[in-house]
Design a protein around this motif. Structure first.
Motif, PDB file in Angstrom:
ATOM      1  N   LYS A   1       0.845  -1.101  -0.040  1.00 14.99           N
ATOM      2  CA  LYS A   1      -0.018   0.109  -0.053  1.00 14.99           C
ATOM      3  C   LYS A   1       0.913   1.307   0.097  1.00 14.99           C
ATOM      4  O   LYS A   1       1.984   1.087   0.267  1.00 14.99           O
ATOM      5  N   LEU A   2       0.195   2.528  -0.221  1.00 16.50           N
ATOM      6  CA  LEU A   2       0.666   3.569   0.040  1.00 16.50           C
ATOM      7  C   LEU A   2       0.371   4.262   1.039  1.00 16.50           C
ATOM      8  O   LEU A   2      -0.945   4.336   1.545  1.00 16.50           O
ATOM      9  N   LEU A   3       0.953   4.705   2.199  1.00 18.72           N
ATOM     10  CA  LEU A   3       0.792   5.136   3.462  1.00 18.72           C
ATOM     11  C   LEU A   3       0.474   6.625   3.485  1.00 18.72           C
ATOM     12  O   LEU A   3       1.438   7.369   3.121  1.00 18.72           O
ATOM     13  N   PHE A   4      -0.482   7.299   3.748  1.00 19.13           N
ATOM     14  CA  PHE A   4      -0.754   8.501   3.928  1.00 19.13           C
ATOM     15  C   PHE A   4      -0.755   9.076   5.275  1.00 19.13           C
ATOM     16  O   PHE A   4      -1.528   8.276   6.159  1.00 19.13           O
ATOM     17  N   LEU A   5      -0.267  10.078   5.530  1.00 19.05           N
ATOM     18  CA  LEU A   5      -0.090  10.620   7.113  1.00 19.05           C
ATOM     19  C   LEU A   5      -0.262  12.038   7.130  1.00 19.05           C
ATOM     20  O   LEU A   5       0.251  12.778   6.324  1.00 19.05           O
ATOM     21  N   GLU A   6      -1.052  12.482   8.107  1.00 17.62           N
ATOM     22  CA  GLU A   6      -1.284  14.101   8.404  1.00 17.62           C
ATOM     23  C   GLU A   6      -1.626  14.313   9.787  1.00 17.62           C
ATOM     24  O   GLU A   6      -1.930  13.135  10.657  1.00 17.62           O
ATOM     25  N   SER A   7      -1.634  15.485  10.419  1.00 17.15           N
ATOM     26  CA  SER A   7      -1.902  15.707  11.634  1.00 17.15           C
ATOM     27  C   SER A   7      -2.067  17.050  11.800  1.00 17.15           C
ATOM     28  O   SER A   7      -1.709  17.873  11.302  1.00 17.15           O
ATOM     29  N   ARG A   8      -3.267  17.436  12.741  1.00 12.40           N
ATOM     30  CA  ARG A   8      -3.512  19.025  13.038  1.00 12.40           C
ATOM     31  C   ARG A   8      -2.741  19.137  14.364  1.00 12.40           C
ATOM     32  O   ARG A   8      -1.887  20.251  14.061  1.00 12.40           O
ATOM     33  N   SER A   9      -2.955  18.470  15.299  1.00 12.65           N
ATOM     34  CA  SER A   9      -2.106  18.852  16.406  1.00 12.65           C
ATOM     35  C   SER A   9      -1.032  17.781  16.882  1.00 12.65           C
ATOM     36  O   SER A   9      -0.996  16.912  16.304  1.00 12.65           O
ATOM     37  N   GLY A  10       0.291  18.274  17.677  1.00 12.66           N
ATOM     38  CA  GLY A  10       1.227  17.303  18.014  1.00 12.66           C
ATOM     39  C   GLY A  10       2.810  17.966  17.763  1.00 12.66           C
ATOM     40  O   GLY A  10       2.623  18.312  16.466  1.00 12.66           O
ATOM     41  N   ASP A  11       3.666  17.994  18.439  1.00 11.74           N
ATOM     42  CA  ASP A  11       4.922  18.518  18.073  1.00 11.74           C
ATOM     43  C   ASP A  11       5.682  17.396  17.717  1.00 11.74           C
ATOM     44  O   ASP A  11       5.267  16.378  17.722  1.00 11.74           O
ATOM     45  N   ALA A  12       7.098  17.571  17.624  1.00  5.68           N
ATOM     46  CA  ALA A  12       7.868  16.864  17.026  1.00  5.68           C
ATOM     47  C   ALA A  12       7.879  15.580  17.897  1.00  5.68           C
ATOM     48  O   ALA A  12       8.209  14.278  17.565  1.00  5.68           O
ATOM     49  N   ALA A  13       7.838  15.758  19.422  1.00  3.35           N
ATOM     50  CA  ALA A  13       8.101  14.381  20.198  1.00  3.35           C
ATOM     51  C   ALA A  13       6.843  13.710  19.932  1.00  3.35           C
ATOM     52  O   ALA A  13       6.944  12.546  19.893  1.00  3.35           O
ATOM     53  N   LYS A  14       5.715  14.032  19.761  1.00  5.28           N
ATOM     54  CA  LYS A  14       4.334  13.153  19.668  1.00  5.28           C
ATOM     55  C   LYS A  14       4.563  12.390  18.316  1.00  5.28           C
ATOM     56  O   LYS A  14       4.304  11.243  18.085  1.00  5.28           O
ATOM     57  N   MET A  15       5.271  13.108  17.316  1.00  4.15           N
ATOM     58  CA  MET A  15       5.122  12.576  15.746  1.00  4.15           C
ATOM     59  C   MET A  15       6.233  11.507  15.794  1.00  4.15           C
ATOM     60  O   MET A  15       6.068  10.315  15.333  1.00  4.15           O
TER      61      MET A  15
ATOM     62  N   ASN B   1       4.690   0.457   0.112  1.00  2.00           N
ATOM     63  CA  ASN B   1       5.444   0.803  -1.269  1.00  2.00           C
ATOM     64  C   ASN B   1       5.713   2.143  -1.151  1.00  2.00           C
ATOM     65  O   ASN B   1       6.649   2.605  -2.058  1.00  2.00           O
ATOM     66  N   GLY B   2       5.308   3.172  -0.300  1.00  3.36           N
ATOM     67  CA  GLY B   2       5.439   4.488  -0.450  1.00  3.36           C
ATOM     68  C   GLY B   2       4.701   5.305   0.745  1.00  3.36           C
ATOM     69  O   GLY B   2       3.639   4.565   1.202  1.00  3.36           O
ATOM     70  N   ILE B   3       5.324   6.301   1.182  1.00  2.00           N
ATOM     71  CA  ILE B   3       4.620   7.089   2.222  1.00  2.00           C
ATOM     72  C   ILE B   3       4.368   8.472   1.668  1.00  2.00           C
ATOM     73  O   ILE B   3       5.444   8.960   0.998  1.00  2.00           O
TER      74      ILE B   3
END
Length: 292
Positions: A197-211, A228-230
């Motif tokens: 699969k292709l994995l899509f990721l996004e986020s509204r909240s969260g700093d670098a530590a959370k990510m 197969n990709g991000i």
């Protein structure tokens, strides 16, 4: 191919946190906008929460969703909510109906859990998009692109620009969404099979530590070994606060040994200008552009 015609009915539902009563005016405005396009609306009876985030139990929200989904005149379902509670509805959905009578289902953010669960259980494409964008800061453009796509057969709402951070091409069926919400499916029957699969990721909240910790959990599920990709969307808080390391660095570092292709788009996420991503659809992304 258009998914809606004039005279069709679209359902507005709330499967995550209940809306504040003060938001009713915005939902009424949304219904008016759709009405101007010739689309009737049917609004869930379980929509607003007076004093808490709860607009009915998960079972009640699921029943309200299924009741509208099963109506013969309803041609598409748009969830207008977000927050934390969408996974409460998952055990109460009739996945067999999705298989027998597939209809477009739209939502974003916390609806990541429902969209991926329906796709994983029923093989039905789902749409990562918030219909409330039609009333937002970029409403004029959103209304035009929604109308042209949903009723005119254009693909403009599905088009997005991207750049490669590693590699020069990737192809596969799209899965994913909001990273925090996606991880709520880990260990459940609705966790997607990410093989190929292709994995899509996004986020509204969260700093670098959370990510970083979310990405670590994704790695520990084995998902990052299979994809197969991000494709990265927007990470609102990180971008607004200038967090370091940036999300691109975190993803490239955690996937360095695998060498998985990574691309990024600024046009899909929580922004009022966000485009729509189709989960369960095969995407081919390369340096020449995108094909579906």
């Amino acid at each position: 191919m258009a998914m809606l015609n004039k005279g069709d009915t679209a359902a507005l539902v709330c499967c995550s946190n209940g809306l504040r009563p003060s938001e009713k005016q915005r939902i009424d405005t949304l219904a008016d906008i759709l009405g101007d396009m010739g689309i009737r609306t049917a609004v869930s009876a379980v929509m607003y929460a007076a004093s808490t985030h709860y607009a009915g139990t998960g079972k009640k929200r699921a029943e309200a969703f299924m009741e509208l989904y099963c109506r013969k005149d309803v041609r598409a379902v748009f969830d207008v909510s977000g927050g934390d509670l969408a996974n409460e509805v998952l055990p109460h959905l009739d996945y067999g109906i999705f298989i027998r009578e597939p209809k477009p289902v739209f939502g974003y953010s916390d609806l990541t859990v429902l969209l991926n669960a329906v796709n994983a259980s029923a093989g039905m494409e789902t749409y990562l998009y918030q219909i409330r964008n039609l009333t937002g800061a970029c409403g004029d453009r959103q209304r035009e692109e929604f109308y042209r796509t949903a009723m005119g057969g254009s693909a403009c709402l599905y088009d997005f620009e991207f750049k490669f951070l590693r590699g020069s091409g990737m192809e596969g069926i799209m899965a994913g969404g909001n990273i925090r919400c996606l991880l709520k499916l880990a260990g459940t029957p609705w966790w997607p099979d990410f093989a190929g699969k292709l994995l899509f990721l996004e986020s509204r909240s969260g700093d670098a530590a959370k990510m970083a910790t979310y990405l670590c959990q994704l790695e520990q599920t084995g998902a990052l070994d299979k994809v197969n990709g991000i494709l990265l969307g927007t990470f609102t808080q990180m971008e607004e606060e200038g967090c370091r390391p940036r999300i691109e660095e975190l993803v490239l570092n955690i996937t360095e040994k695998r060498g998985v292709p990574v691309a990024a788009t600024p046009q899909i996420g929580h922004g009022s200008d966000s485009r729509c991503l189709i989960l369960g659809r095969n995407y081919c992304l390369n340096l020449q552009g995108k094909t579906l």
